[in-house]
Write an enzyme that holds these catalytic residues in place. Structure first.
Site, PDB file in Angstrom:
ATOM      1  N   GLU A 109       0.940  -1.214   0.008  1.00 47.12           N
ATOM      2  CA  GLU A 109      -0.044   0.164   0.071  1.00 47.12           C
ATOM      3  C   GLU A 109       0.987   1.285  -0.078  1.00 47.12           C
ATOM      4  OE1 GLU A 109      -3.786   1.414   1.129  1.00 47.12           O
ATOM      5  OE2 GLU A 109      -3.323   0.271   2.939  1.00 47.12           O
ATOM      6  N   ASP A 110       0.554   2.372  -0.524  1.00 50.40           N
ATOM      7  CA  ASP A 110       0.936   3.456  -0.364  1.00 50.40           C
ATOM      8  C   ASP A 110       1.118   4.386   0.774  1.00 50.40           C
ATOM      9  OD1 ASP A 110      -1.655   4.162  -0.829  1.00 50.40           O
ATOM     10  OD2 ASP A 110      -1.598   5.749  -1.933  1.00 50.40           O
ATOM     11  N   ILE A 111       0.103   4.197   1.236  1.00 49.53           N
ATOM     12  CA  ILE A 111      -0.251   4.984   2.741  1.00 49.53           C
ATOM     13  C   ILE A 111      -1.372   4.429   3.568  1.00 49.53           C
ATOM     14  CG2 ILE A 111      -1.600   6.831   1.583  1.00 49.53           C
ATOM     15  CD1 ILE A 111       0.109   8.600   3.593  1.00 49.53           C
ATOM     16  N   VAL A 112      -1.022   4.165   4.885  1.00 49.39           N
ATOM     17  CA  VAL A 112      -2.135   3.941   6.109  1.00 49.39           C
ATOM     18  C   VAL A 112      -2.567   5.012   6.573  1.00 49.39           C
ATOM     19  CG1 VAL A 112      -2.838   2.262   7.648  1.00 49.39           C
ATOM     20  CG2 VAL A 112      -1.322   1.489   5.939  1.00 49.39           C
ATOM     21  N   ASP A 113      -3.753   5.313   6.265  1.00 51.85           N
ATOM     22  CA  ASP A 113      -4.342   6.528   6.949  1.00 51.85           C
ATOM     23  C   ASP A 113      -5.460   6.326   8.130  1.00 51.85           C
ATOM     24  OD1 ASP A 113      -5.065   9.471   7.176  1.00 51.85           O
ATOM     25  OD2 ASP A 113      -6.231   9.503   5.520  1.00 51.85           O
ATOM     26  N   THR A 117      -9.102   1.044   4.412  1.00 54.62           N
ATOM     27  CA  THR A 117      -8.812   0.306   3.228  1.00 54.62           C
ATOM     28  C   THR A 117      -8.074  -1.076   3.506  1.00 54.62           C
ATOM     29  OG1 THR A 117      -8.427   2.460   1.972  1.00 54.62           O
ATOM     30  CG2 THR A 117      -7.817   0.383   1.154  1.00 54.62           C
TER      31      THR A 117
HETATM   32  P1  IMP Z   1      -7.485   4.635   4.654  1.00 56.93           P
HETATM   33  O1  IMP Z   1      -8.618   3.707   4.041  1.00 56.93           O
HETATM   34  O2  IMP Z   1      -7.864   6.029   5.293  1.00 56.93           O
HETATM   35  O3  IMP Z   1      -6.165   4.307   5.153  1.00 56.93           O
HETATM   36  O4  IMP Z   1      -6.976   5.462   3.227  1.00 56.93           O
HETATM   37  C1  IMP Z   1      -5.819   4.913   2.424  1.00 56.93           C
HETATM   38  C2  IMP Z   1      -6.133   5.372   1.082  1.00 56.93           C
HETATM   39  O5  IMP Z   1      -6.290   6.918   1.183  1.00 56.93           O
HETATM   40  C3  IMP Z   1      -4.404   5.276   0.420  1.00 56.93           C
HETATM   41  O6  IMP Z   1      -4.197   4.250  -0.062  1.00 56.93           O
HETATM   42  C4  IMP Z   1      -4.428   6.632  -0.483  1.00 56.93           C
HETATM   43  O7  IMP Z   1      -4.828   6.338  -1.608  1.00 56.93           O
HETATM   44  C5  IMP Z   1      -5.309   7.648   0.303  1.00 56.93           C
HETATM   45  N1  IMP Z   1      -4.463   8.812   1.087  1.00 56.93           N
HETATM   46  C6  IMP Z   1      -4.689   8.605   2.558  1.00 56.93           C
HETATM   47  N2  IMP Z   1      -3.886   9.695   3.076  1.00 56.93           N
HETATM   48  C7  IMP Z   1      -3.302  10.108   1.776  1.00 56.93           C
HETATM   49  C8  IMP Z   1      -2.431  11.276   1.653  1.00 56.93           C
HETATM   50  O8  IMP Z   1      -1.885  11.834   2.657  1.00 56.93           O
HETATM   51  N3  IMP Z   1      -2.164  11.614   0.467  1.00 56.93           N
HETATM   52  C9  IMP Z   1      -2.485  11.047  -0.891  1.00 56.93           C
HETATM   53  N4  IMP Z   1      -3.367   9.817  -0.709  1.00 56.93           N
HETATM   54  C10 IMP Z   1      -3.788   9.681   0.724  1.00 56.93           C
END
Ligand code: IMP
Ligand code: MG
Length: 184
Positions: A109-113, A117
Site C-alpha cells: 500500500e502507498d499509505i495507511v491513513d 482500506t
Molecule cells: P485509509 O483507508 O484511510 O487508510 O486510506 C488509504 C488511502 O487513502 C490510501 O491508499 C491513499 O490512496 C489515500 N490517502 C490517505 N492519505 C493520503 C495522503 O496523505 N495523500 C494521498 N493519498 C492519501
C-alpha cells in the site's frame, strides 16, 4: 529539487510547502525494506500484491530489491461514495487473477491513513486462504484506531498532513513526482 513553478502549475496549479522525503531517502529505505522482506520469506511462494493506483511506483522499486523468487499482481479497490473521507466501504474493481491459496501474500500500500482500506482488504484476502498475509506500507500515519493487521513492513512514519508524489495523488495529480511532498 522541486520542479519549476511553471511545471507545477501545468500539473495541478499548486506549489508545495516542502519536500518531506527526498529521492535519496526513499531509495535508501526501499533497499532496506527489500532486504527485510527477503529475509522474512525463507521459503514458499511469495505473491506481492500492489494496491493500485497509489502503490505503483513504490511496488516497482520495491520488487527489484527483493532477492528471491516472487510473483506480482495488483488489486484495484474503490470506496463507495466520493469525497475526501475514506468511507470504509471498499469493493474490488480488479481482482487478482493469480491464485492466492497457499501463497505468502504481501499486500503493498502507498499509505495507511484511517486504516479502513487495509482492514477491508485484509478481510477479503483472508477468505482466499493464503499461506500467510502481511502488509507493507510505504507510509504510515498512525491514525487508525483499529487495524485488522498492523503493517509488518513500514517505509516511514508519516506526518499527519496530506502528502503527494511517488505514487500518491491529489485529485489524480502529482503521482509522478520522484519525491514525497506535503501540499500545505
Ligand atoms: P485509509 O483507508 O484511510 O487508510 O486510506 C488509504 C488511502 O487513502 C490510501 O491508499 C491513499 O490512496 C489515500 N490517502 C490517505 N492519505 C493520503 C495522503 O496523505 N495523500 C494521498 N493519498 C492519501
Ligand atoms: Mg488517492
Amino acid at each position: 529539487m522541486l520542479p519549476s513553478t511553471a511545471s507545477l502549475k501545468q500539473t495541478g496549479g499548486r506549489e508545495f510547502a516542502r519536500i518531506v522525503f527526498d529521492e535519496e531517502t526513499i531509495a535508501r529505505r526501499v533497499r532496506e525494506l527489500g532486504r527485510d522482506i527477503t529475509a522474512a520469506y525463507a521459503d514458499g511462494e511469495l505473491l506481492v500484491l500492489g494496491l493500485l493506483k497509489g502503490s505503483f511506483i513504490f511496488l516497482s522499486d520495491l520488487v527489484r530489491r527483493i532477492d528471491r523468487p516472487l510473483q506480482v499482481d495488483f488489486l484495484v479497490a474503490a470506496s463507495y461514495g466520493e469525497g475526501t473521507m475514506s468511507s470504509g466501504n471498499v469493493r474490488l474493481l480488479y481482482d487478482p487473477e493469480t491464485e492466492l491459496r497457499g501463497k505468502h501474500i504481501l499486500l503493498v500500500e502507498d499509505i495507511v491513513d484511517t486504516g479502513k482500506t487495509v482492514n477491508r482488504l485484509v478481510t477479503l484476502l483472508r477468505e482466499r486462504a493464503p499461506e500467510s498475509l502481511e502488509v507493507c506500507a510505504l507510509l504510515h500515519k498512525h491514525l487508525a484506531e483499529h487495524l485488522a493487521l498492523a503493517p509488518k513492513f513500514v517505509g516511514f512514519d508519516a506526518p499527519r498532513v496530506f502528502l503527494v508524489g511517488y505514487g500518491l495523488d491529489h485529485a489524480e495529480n502529482f503521482r509522478h513526482l520522484p519525491y514525497i511532498a506535503s501540499l500545505t
